[in-house]
Enzyme design. Structure first.
Site, PDB file in Angstrom:
ATOM      1  N   ASP A 126      57.036  40.976  22.868  1.00  0.00           N
ATOM      2  CA  ASP A 126      56.465  40.022  21.899  1.00  0.00           C
ATOM      3  C   ASP A 126      55.064  39.618  22.357  1.00  0.00           C
ATOM      4  OD1 ASP A 126      56.185  38.293  19.772  1.00  0.00           O
ATOM      5  OD2 ASP A 126      57.260  36.649  20.745  1.00  0.00           O
ATOM      6  N   ASP A 170      55.582  37.073  32.194  1.00  0.00           N
ATOM      7  CA  ASP A 170      54.410  36.617  31.425  1.00  0.00           C
ATOM      8  C   ASP A 170      53.248  36.533  32.401  1.00  0.00           C
ATOM      9  OD1 ASP A 170      54.090  34.985  28.490  1.00  0.00           O
ATOM     10  OD2 ASP A 170      52.501  34.658  29.962  1.00  0.00           O
ATOM     11  N   SER A 171      52.046  36.846  31.908  1.00  0.00           N
ATOM     12  CA  SER A 171      50.891  36.800  32.811  1.00  0.00           C
ATOM     13  C   SER A 171      50.474  35.369  33.136  1.00  0.00           C
ATOM     14  CB  SER A 171      49.714  37.574  32.212  1.00  0.00           C
ATOM     15  OG  SER A 171      49.425  37.060  30.933  1.00  0.00           O
ATOM     16  N   PHE A 180      56.366  39.194  27.881  1.00  0.00           N
ATOM     17  CA  PHE A 180      55.553  38.194  27.164  1.00  0.00           C
ATOM     18  C   PHE A 180      56.452  37.002  26.806  1.00  0.00           C
ATOM     19  CE2 PHE A 180      54.173  42.497  26.112  1.00  0.00           C
ATOM     20  CZ  PHE A 180      52.844  42.499  26.478  1.00  0.00           C
ATOM     21  N   CYS A 197      52.402  40.076  15.941  1.00  0.00           N
ATOM     22  CA  CYS A 197      52.075  38.859  15.167  1.00  0.00           C
ATOM     23  C   CYS A 197      50.627  38.915  14.688  1.00  0.00           C
ATOM     24  CB  CYS A 197      52.354  37.599  15.972  1.00  0.00           C
ATOM     25  SG  CYS A 197      51.439  37.510  17.501  1.00  0.00           S
TER      26      CYS A 197
END
Ligand code: SAH
Length: 397
Positions: A301, A253-254, A231, A341
């Protein structure tokens, strides 16, 4: 005394405001004027008429967000005073330096200005409104910013509130420059590292400013390690790991756009660095396919898995599954930096999810650090909901 319309609370509903919690829930209201418009500034009174606070009215479960517990107008002087306090605080934290031009100047409730976010990226300020009240006061905010910041710090002001105002309010502001906007320098610096910030199209205001201190801690542990940054977004952790002397860094990351900016950020700091590779792929799939023992420092993350209370259980399952995958793959003696988060998930709940993952993995796991958001994302002590970022650094045998 301010001359705003008045909202009167039901008897007994004044207690949380007397403890300076900045939200009035709709169920606490006994009477309000018929002609109140969303975003209007109101005075809030207890059932016996005692003044409690001045705030922005909004439609929804949170009906008023208190801007001041003093009976004062929310005007140009008010914003100037509040922003000036916030800037003084960031300067005293030594966040405003030639080698650090990225910081959060104003953090909503944490700085006692609910609904307002201001991030500074070099000579650009990005303003984000999360309430109609702030949107209506935008000109006051902008003028105050110009007055309180050194002139070379605010050449450009970008307003980025598409998607952050309540949908039902029917206000759809376009992301746009409120001043400047020509010859913009999108490169800003965090702890001496250079980053291209995409405030036009990127997530949040363009960068995850809130991970600065955690990235610095990671740099400290990166030397000689094989790092996997899951991420990665625009590569914050990756760039710190490379400076810290990592043997290799993989960024995943996608979002292909995010991966492309990650590559640019690596190049900005280190040129062609053969230690770095990047993958526009789904994190869960990538972890499944990773061979065990290859990585000895993994960062997780992910985006907030729970955006509201109803999603907490599914989110905890998600954190458990993700952390289990990482714990199964990490090399003996490795470090796992793992974050949540999600505002609605507490530090205890997150820790329990990670504990469950550890127990299933059967690995010996120690907590080395318990991390949170940095000082420019302060938590108003009367508003514990503001503690949203939670992190653990684990050592895994
Ligand atoms: N660590 C980053 C911030 C991460 S934000 C930093 O320090 O800047 C979360 C990121 O997760 C976003 O970039 C989003 O594109 C990405 N993401 C969301 N779902 C994903 C998935 N299933 N697999 C991989 N990446 C994903």
């Amino acid at each position: 005394m301010s001359s705003y319309k008045e909202i009167v609370l039901r008897s007994g509903k004044e207690a949380s405001l007397q403890r300076f919690h900045p939200w009035v829930f709709s169920g606490a209201i006994a009477r309000k004027p018929e002609d109140l418009v969303e975003g209007e500034t109101v005075r809030v009174l207890a059932a016996d008429g005692t003044f409690l606070g001045v705030g922005h009215f909004q439609i929804g479960s949170i009906a008023v967000r208190i801007m001041s517990f003093v009976d004062e107008p929310i005007d140009a002087a008010f914003y100037k005073k509040s922003l000036s306090n916030a800037y003084r605080m960031r300067s005293s934290l030594n966040l405003v330096r030639p080698d650090n031009t990225i910081f959060r100047l104003l953090h909503g409730e944490g700085d006692c200005l609910p609904g307002l976010i201001v991030d500074i990226y070099g000579d650009t300020a990005v303003i984000q409104a999360h309430s109609v009240g702030i949107h209506r006061d935008l000109e006051l905010v902008t003028n105050a910013l110009k007055q309180i910041l050194p002139t070379d710090m605010v050449k450009h002001i970008f307003y980025k509130s598409e998607g952050t105002l309540p949908y039902k309010a029917g206000i759809f502001p376009e992301n746009s420059y409120l001043s400047g906007g020509e010859d913009v320098d999108e490169i800003a610096m965090e702890n001496g590292l250079r980053f291209r910030i995409d405030w036009l199209k990127g997530q949040k205001t363009g960068f995850f400013v809130d991970q600065r201190e955690n990235r610095a801690l990671l740099e400290y542990y990166a030397k000689g390690r094989h790092v996997l940054n899951m991420f990665c977004y625009t590569g914050g952790f990756s760039v710190y790991a490379l400076r810290g002397g990592a043997a290799s860094v993989m960024s995943v990351d996608s979002s292909a756009k995010a991966v492309s900016i990650t590559n640019q950020n690596v190049a900005l700091n280190f040129g062609e660095d053969p230690r770095h590779s990047s993958y526009p792929e789904d994190a869960f799939k990538f972890l499944r396919q990773l061979s065990g023992g290859e990585k000895d420092l993994i960062i997780l993350d992910p985006p907030a898995f729970a955006k509201h209370r109803g999603a907490i259980n599914n989110a905890l399952q998600g954190y458990k599954k993700l952390n289990l995958q990482a714990l199964q793959k990490i090399a003996p003696g490795g470090f796992l930096f793992t974050f949540s988060c999600s505002q609605v998930i507490s530090a205890e709940q997150f820790r329990l999810a990670v504990f469950s993952a550890a127990a299933i993995s059967g690995r010996k796991v120690r907590i080395l650090h318990q991390l949170t958001q940095p000082a420019d994302h302060p938590i108003n002590i009367y508003h514990p909901e503001g503690e949203y970022l939670k992190g653990l650094v684990l050592q895994v045998e």
